[in-house]
Design a protein around this motif. Structure first.
Motif, mmCIF file in Angstrom:
data_model
loop_
_atom_site.group_PDB
_atom_site.id
_atom_site.type_symbol
_atom_site.label_atom_id
_atom_site.label_comp_id
_atom_site.label_asym_id
_atom_site.label_seq_id
_atom_site.Cartn_x
_atom_site.Cartn_y
_atom_site.Cartn_z
ATOM 1 N N ALA A 153 0.811 -1.223 0.000
ATOM 2 C CA ALA A 153 0.000 0.000 0.000
ATOM 3 C C ALA A 153 0.839 1.267 0.000
ATOM 4 O O ALA A 153 0.298 2.356 -0.149
ATOM 5 N N ASP A 156 0.476 3.811 -2.975
ATOM 6 C CA ASP A 156 -0.815 4.500 -2.975
ATOM 7 C C ASP A 156 -0.879 5.531 -1.848
ATOM 8 O O ASP A 156 -1.376 6.646 -2.038
ATOM 9 N N VAL A 157 -0.343 5.176 -0.682
ATOM 10 C CA VAL A 157 -0.337 6.113 0.452
ATOM 11 C C VAL A 157 0.519 7.332 0.124
ATOM 12 O O VAL A 157 0.143 8.466 0.432
ATOM 13 N N LYS A 160 -1.463 9.646 -2.023
ATOM 14 C CA LYS A 160 -2.517 10.322 -1.271
ATOM 15 C C LYS A 160 -1.936 11.457 -0.421
ATOM 16 O O LYS A 160 -2.507 12.554 -0.349
ATOM 17 N N THR A 173 -8.283 9.824 2.462
ATOM 18 C CA THR A 173 -8.483 8.579 3.191
ATOM 19 C C THR A 173 -7.731 7.462 2.485
ATOM 20 O O THR A 173 -7.770 7.365 1.258
ATOM 21 N N PHE A 174 -7.027 6.655 3.255
ATOM 22 C CA PHE A 174 -6.418 5.455 2.687
ATOM 23 C C PHE A 174 -6.548 4.318 3.684
ATOM 24 O O PHE A 174 -6.694 4.534 4.888
ATOM 25 N N SER A 176 -5.039 0.451 4.847
ATOM 26 C CA SER A 176 -3.904 -0.467 4.753
ATOM 27 C C SER A 176 -3.822 -1.303 6.017
ATOM 28 O O SER A 176 -4.356 -0.935 7.056
ATOM 29 N N THR A 195 -8.157 2.279 8.679
ATOM 30 C CA THR A 195 -8.525 3.398 7.816
ATOM 31 C C THR A 195 -7.923 4.669 8.388
ATOM 32 O O THR A 195 -8.161 5.008 9.550
ATOM 33 N N CYS A 197 -7.750 8.630 8.033
ATOM 34 C CA CYS A 197 -8.486 9.763 7.464
ATOM 35 C C CYS A 197 -7.925 11.050 8.065
ATOM 36 O O CYS A 197 -7.985 11.250 9.282
ATOM 37 N N GLU A 339 -13.181 3.420 0.198
ATOM 38 C CA GLU A 339 -11.805 2.935 0.236
ATOM 39 C C GLU A 339 -11.697 1.634 1.037
ATOM 40 O O GLU A 339 -10.937 0.728 0.675
ATOM 41 N N HIS A 343 -10.577 -2.102 -0.469
ATOM 42 C CA HIS A 343 -9.507 -2.890 0.147
ATOM 43 C C HIS A 343 -9.995 -4.292 0.503
ATOM 44 O O HIS A 343 -9.329 -5.294 0.209
#
Length: 355
Positions: A153, A156-157, A160, A173-174, A176, A195, A197, A339, A343
Motif C-alpha cells: 500500500a 498509494d499512500v 494520497k 483517506t487510505f 492499509s 482506515t 483519514c 476505500e 480494500h
C-alpha cells in the motif's frame, strides 16, 4: 654500471632512504591518531552517558525508562524532537501528548501526526488498544508511516499524502494493514486493517514543509462482530431472515444507515436491496451459510452494495450465520467507506467468490 637515484642522485643502495617508509613503522607514522581499545571504550562510555541523559529527559514513567533499549531511546527522542519542531514550546498544538486517557478512550481509533515527509511526529498512547503495540514498540519498526504499513500500500499512500500536501485542508483517506503484535496476529490471524483519514494543516503562515503537519484519525476496520469492543458500534445494524433471505426482523438503527423504517423492510427480500453486480456474490454467501458450506466465519462474510431509501448505494460488510436452531439466518452489517470496501473486496476470500 652504477645506477643513481633520480631523487637524491645517490647510488641505488642508498635509494631506499629517500622512498616513503613501509611496513608497521610507516603505518604508525601515517596514522598518528589510530584508535585504541581504551579510546574506543571511552567513546562508548561517553555515548552511553549521553543516552542515559536523554532517557532521563523523556516524559515517561521510570519503569518504562528502565525497559528502553538504546534504539528505543533514540527513536523516542527523535519523535519528541520532530514534535518540538512542529509544535514549539508555548504554542497550542491541535493534538498532543496532553490528551487524557479518558478522552482517548472515547475515540474509535488512535491519533497520528506526520511531517510533510511522512515522518512520525506523534502517536496517541491508545494505539496499544488497536494494534497491540505500544508507541515505543511501534517506533521500533521505523520512523516513517511507510515502515508501519503493508508494503503493497506504500505507493498509494505516498500519492494520497502528496495530493493532500498540495491542497492543505483537503481530507484524504487510505486503507492499509498496519503492523501488530505477535499476540494480536495469533488471535486474529493477521495484521489489522486500518482506515487513516486526515488532512495537512499549515501551522504557520506562509506554509512550508517544515511547518505543515498531517493530522489523522486511524480507525480499525471491524474484522468480525466480536471485534466491536475495539471499533465503533455506530456503523452497525443487525437483521434476521428466513432461509430464503426475507426480512423477519431488523434493528431500529437501520433507519439511520439505510433510511428505511423497520416496517418497510419486514416481509421484503434481501435481494431487492442489492446492487445488480453484487447479486451473485450475495447468493454465494447465502448458499455457503444455508448449506453449512465452507469453514470458519469467512465463508459467511461478504462486502456488498445495498440501496438506501434515497436511491444512493452504500457499502456494507455482512457477516451471516445460521441461527434459531437453523431455522433462520442472522446478519450483522457494518457500513464501510468506499476505500475500505475496495480494500476488503480485493482480499475477498475464495469461499465468498461469485458462483
Amino acid at each position: 654500471m652504477t645506477i643513481f637515484c633520480s631523487h637524491c642522485h645517490q647510488p641505488l643502495q642508498a635509494e631506499m632512504s629517500c622512498l616513503p617508509r613501509r611496513g608497521k613503522q610507516a603505518s604508525r607514522a601515517s596514522r598518528p591518531f589510530r584508535s585504541t581499545k581504551s579510546a574506543s571504550k571511552a567513546r562508548r562510555d561517553q555515548i552511553n552517558a549521553e543516552l542515559q541523559t536523554l532517557r532521563s529527559l523523556l516524559p515517561i514513567s521510570m519503569r518504562e525508562k528502565e525497559r528502553l533499549s538504546y534504539l528505543h531511546t533514540m527513536a523516542l527522542v527523535c519523535l519528541r524532537l520532530r514534535g518540538a519542531q512542529l509544535f514549539p514550546p508555548g504554542s497550542a498544538p491541535p493534538v498532543g501528548p496532553a490528551l487524557s486517557t479518558e478522552l482517548l478512550s472515547l475515540l474509535p481509533g488512535f491519533l497520528l501526526v506526520l511531517s510533510a515527509t511522512g515522518k512520525l511526529v506523534y502517536i496517541s498512547e491508545n494505539v496499544a488498544q488497536v494494534l497491540g503495540l505500544s508507541v515505543v514498540e511501534l517506533l521500533a519498526q521505523g520512523d516513517t508511516v511507510f515502515d508501519i504499513l503493508d508494503g503493497q500500500a506504500c505507493e498509494d499512500v505516498y500519492k494520497k499524502l502528496l495530493l493532500a500536501q498540495e491542497e492543505p485542508g483537503r481530507e484524504v483517506t487510505f486503507v492499509s494493514e498496519m503492523c501488530t503484535s505477535k499476540a494480536f496476529r495469533l488471535k486474529h490471524g493477521g495484521n489489522r486493517v486500518i482506515t487513516v483519514c486526515g488532512r495537512f494543516v499549515a501551522l504557520s503562515w506562509p506554509p512550508s514543509p517544515s511547518t505543515t503537519a498531517f493530522l489523522a484519525l486511524c480507525s480499525p476496520v471491524m474484522q468480525s462482530p466480536a471485534d466491536g469492543e475495539v471499533g465503533s458500534q455506530d456503523d452497525i445494524f443487525q437483521s434476521t431472515h428466513i432461509l430464503d433471505m426475507t426480512f423477519i426482523d431488523v434493528t431500529e438503527s437501520v433507519t439511520y444507515h439505510l433510511g428505511y423504517r423497520k416496517e418497510e423492510l419486514v416481509g421484503q427480500s434481501w435481494y431487492s436491496l442489492l446492487h445488480p453486480e453484487d447479486v451473485n456474490l450475495a447468493a454465494a454467501q447465502h448458499r455457503a451459510v444455508a448449506l453449512g458450506a465452507g469453514a470458519g466465519p469467512a465463508s459467511g462474510t461478504a462486502v456488498l452494495r445495498v440501496l438506501r431509501r434515497d436511491r444512493a448505494w452504500v457499502w456494507l460488510r455482512v457477516w451471516a450465520r445460521r441461527d434459531g436452531g437453523g431455522r433462520c439466518i442472522s446478519c450483522t452489517c457494518t457500513c464501510l467507506r468506499e476505500e475500505e470496501a475496495a480494500h476488503l473486496r480485493s482480499r475477498q476470500p475464495p469461499a465468498a467468490a461469485p458462483a
